[in-house]
Design an enzyme around this catalytic site. Structure first.
Site, PDB file in Angstrom:
ATOM      1  N   THR A  10     166.505   6.432  37.800  1.00 49.13           N
ATOM      2  CA  THR A  10     165.149   5.871  37.871  1.00 49.13           C
ATOM      3  C   THR A  10     165.033   4.946  39.085  1.00 49.13           C
ATOM      4  OG1 THR A  10     165.741   4.073  36.358  1.00 49.13           O
ATOM      5  CG2 THR A  10     164.700   5.988  35.374  1.00 49.13           C
ATOM      6  N   LYS A  26     168.176  -4.290  23.675  1.00 52.53           N
ATOM      7  CA  LYS A  26     168.425  -5.510  24.454  1.00 52.53           C
ATOM      8  C   LYS A  26     168.964  -6.632  23.567  1.00 52.53           C
ATOM      9  CE  LYS A  26     167.095  -4.314  28.637  1.00 52.53           C
ATOM     10  NZ  LYS A  26     167.851  -4.545  29.876  1.00 52.53           N
ATOM     11  N   TYR A  45     163.835  -0.037  22.090  1.00 55.34           N
ATOM     12  CA  TYR A  45     164.061  -0.691  23.391  1.00 55.34           C
ATOM     13  C   TYR A  45     164.396  -2.173  23.178  1.00 55.34           C
ATOM     14  CZ  TYR A  45     163.134  -3.193  27.676  1.00 55.34           C
ATOM     15  OH  TYR A  45     163.246  -4.064  28.731  1.00 55.34           O
TER      16      TYR A  45
HETATM   17  N1  UFG Z   1     147.812  -1.463  28.769  1.00 50.36           N
HETATM   18  C1  UFG Z   1     146.578  -0.858  28.732  1.00 50.36           C
HETATM   19  N2  UFG Z   1     146.433   0.291  29.443  1.00 50.36           N
HETATM   20  C2  UFG Z   1     147.438   0.848  30.175  1.00 50.36           C
HETATM   21  C3  UFG Z   1     148.691   0.202  30.203  1.00 50.36           C
HETATM   22  C4  UFG Z   1     148.842  -0.968  29.475  1.00 50.36           C
HETATM   23  O1  UFG Z   1     145.644  -1.320  28.088  1.00 50.36           O
HETATM   24  O2  UFG Z   1     147.244   1.912  30.783  1.00 50.36           O
HETATM   25  C5  UFG Z   1     147.958  -2.729  28.016  1.00 50.36           C
HETATM   26  C6  UFG Z   1     149.064  -2.660  26.978  1.00 50.36           C
HETATM   27  O3  UFG Z   1     148.555  -2.193  25.766  1.00 50.36           O
HETATM   28  C7  UFG Z   1     149.505  -4.125  26.924  1.00 50.36           C
HETATM   29  C8  UFG Z   1     149.254  -4.643  28.342  1.00 50.36           C
HETATM   30  O4  UFG Z   1     148.343  -3.732  28.932  1.00 50.36           O
HETATM   31  O5  UFG Z   1     148.697  -4.824  26.057  1.00 50.36           O
HETATM   32  C9  UFG Z   1     150.516  -4.675  29.186  1.00 50.36           C
HETATM   33  O6  UFG Z   1     151.147  -3.408  29.068  1.00 50.36           O
HETATM   34  P1  UFG Z   1     152.379  -2.989  29.956  1.00 50.36           P
HETATM   35  O7  UFG Z   1     152.740  -1.577  29.591  1.00 50.36           O
HETATM   36  O8  UFG Z   1     152.105  -3.281  31.391  1.00 50.36           O
HETATM   37  O9  UFG Z   1     153.521  -3.996  29.512  1.00 50.36           O
HETATM   38  P2  UFG Z   1     154.078  -4.256  28.035  1.00 50.36           P
HETATM   39  O10 UFG Z   1     153.551  -5.599  27.626  1.00 50.36           O
HETATM   40  O11 UFG Z   1     153.876  -3.147  27.101  1.00 50.36           O
HETATM   41  O12 UFG Z   1     155.628  -4.200  28.334  1.00 50.36           O
HETATM   42  C10 UFG Z   1     156.339  -5.218  28.917  1.00 50.36           C
HETATM   43  C11 UFG Z   1     157.579  -4.651  29.561  1.00 50.36           C
HETATM   44  C12 UFG Z   1     158.455  -3.998  28.528  1.00 50.36           C
HETATM   45  C13 UFG Z   1     158.722  -4.968  27.426  1.00 50.36           C
HETATM   46  C14 UFG Z   1     157.459  -5.535  26.864  1.00 50.36           C
HETATM   47  C15 UFG Z   1     157.721  -6.629  25.883  1.00 50.36           C
HETATM   48  O13 UFG Z   1     157.243  -3.708  30.529  1.00 50.36           O
HETATM   49  O14 UFG Z   1     159.666  -3.640  29.140  1.00 50.36           O
HETATM   50  O15 UFG Z   1     156.689  -6.107  27.920  1.00 50.36           O
HETATM   51  O16 UFG Z   1     156.740  -6.584  24.916  1.00 50.36           O
HETATM   52  F1  UFG Z   1     159.380  -4.364  26.424  1.00 50.36           F
END
Ligand code: UFG
Length: 344
Positions: free
Chosen positions: A56, A166, A162
């Site tokens: 990756t 960790k 995931y």
């Molecule tokens: N989101 C959307 N649309 C998208 C992508 C994301 O609405 O297309 C929202 C998600 O639902 C979330 C927020 O935007 O509420 C942030 O989402 P991300 O996918 O950018 O990040 P996450 O909070 O899901 O994930 C991050 C890290 C993970 C980790 C997590 C901990 O990338 O590795 O925080 O909760 F596990």
């Protein structure tokens, strides 16, 4: 004349001496956060060895001036050979899979890659006499928090493989440190975002699942729209709230942890966030302002496993290691990510 050095300068010169002639091994140094740590290490004059299988990680994120050993951390022969060839003062471990929904559908992939391979790395490192380890951990270890801001002592109840992978590594580190001469720091990142202000590195995931790069791809007309995953959360505008932290500030925390451990400091677990939450809709609005472009959004259902609000207290790392974020404003975070997107 004795030069009057600040505490930070004295600590740095002392720890540089500890690492002298030896490498900082950066596992996953061709990835998003790892490449920013490599930049920070090289800027401070450390010798850097990246170990990456480029599955990756991206060759274009490898920084000039670092050495590369391309291979699988989980292959004992390979990783023991690396430690035999290079004198290593410390390991920073960024190599992991981190897509939450994928971890739900293919947990074995996550436990094998994130947990089993880390055990192999640790074993090889300790056998080679290297005692310092810095782990990329995650806010996902907390699961759905009881309250925010989240402090390190609050319950860890991950809601997906995931986060569990960790947390397992953190538990393994604690057990190993009780039995062998290991000093470690575990850094629980909240939402890493942004790019190196000099654009030497930035976010390059394939597929991209993270909010800010997706929004910016819409602004750049690479995608037609961004779907807001859930507008019925118990938040002020119904969308999820997250704590976005600039990747360069994360990298800086790794340098502080390294200085601390090489200088004889004790092991610890730390959150890394800015302590301010922004909703998905607020992030989209800020991106519109920063880019001056249209960002078309579509309202969609909740994404399974998303907590409503994740905001960090980073008071512990500020107190123990003197960490201070320098790119705290969401505008700054998005601006660097936008310039990175335009530079691709
Ligand atoms: N989101 C959307 N649309 C998208 C992508 C994301 O609405 O297309 C929202 C998600 O639902 C979330 C927020 O935007 O509420 C942030 O989402 P991300 O996918 O950018 O990040 P996450 O909070 O899901 O994930 C991050 C890290 C993970 C980790 C997590 C901990 O990338 O590795 O925080 O909760 F596990």
């Amino acid at each position: 004349m004795v030069k009057d050095l600040s505490l930070a300068e004295r600590t740095k010169s002392m720890t540089m001496t500890c690492a002298e002639g030896r490498y900082i091994l950066v596992a996953g140094g061709a990835g998003y956060i790892g490449s920013h740590a490599v930049i920070a290490l090289l800027e401070r004059g450390y010798q850097v060895l990246v170990v990456d299988d480029l599955s990756t990680g991206r060759r274009e994120l490898l920084q000039p001036g670092c050495s590369l050993e391309e291979g699988d951390l989980g292959d004992p022969e390979f990783i023991r050979g690396v430690f035999a060839r290079y004198p290593v003062a410390a390991v920073m471990h960024f190599a992991a899979f981190s897509i939450v929904p994928e971890s739900v559908s293919d947990p074995v992939k996550y436990y094998r890659n994130n947990v089993a391979k880390t055990v192999t790395l640790l074993d090889a490192m300790l056998d080679a006499g290297c005692k310092v380890f810095i782990l990329s951990s995650t806010a996902a270890v907390y699961g759905e928090p009881e309250r925010t801001p989240i402090e390190e002592g609050m319950p860890t109840r991950p809601t997906n493989p995931y986060g569990r992978s960790k947390l397992m590594i953190e538990q393994i580190l604690a057990d190993v440190a009780a039995a062998r001469p290991l000093h470690y720091t575990s850094l629980r990142y909240f939402n890493a975002a942004g790019a190196d202000p000099g654009l030497r590195a930035g976010e390059l995931h394939e597929p991209e699942t993270h909010l800010i790069p997706i929004i910016l791809q819409v602004a750049a007309e690479i995608r037609p729209s961004v779907t807001v995953f859930g507008t019925d959360y118990p938040t002020h505008d119904g969308s999820c709230i997250r704590d976005y932290i600039h990747v360069t500030d994360l990298a800086e925390a790794h340098l502080l942890a390294l200085d601390h451990l090489l200088g004889g400091g004790s092991s610890g677990v730390y959150n890394l966030g800015n302590g301010t939450g922004f909703s998905v809709l607020e992030v989209i609005e800020t991106a519109r302002r920063v880019t001056g472009r249209k960002v078309h959004l579509v309202e969609g259902p909740r994404r399974p496993g998303d907590p409503a609000v994740l905001v960090a207290s980073s008071a512990r790392i500020a107190r123990d290691l003197g960490w201070r974020p320098r790119h705290q404003e969401l505008e700054q975070i998005i601006d660097t990510a936008w310039r990175w997107t335009l530079s691709r």
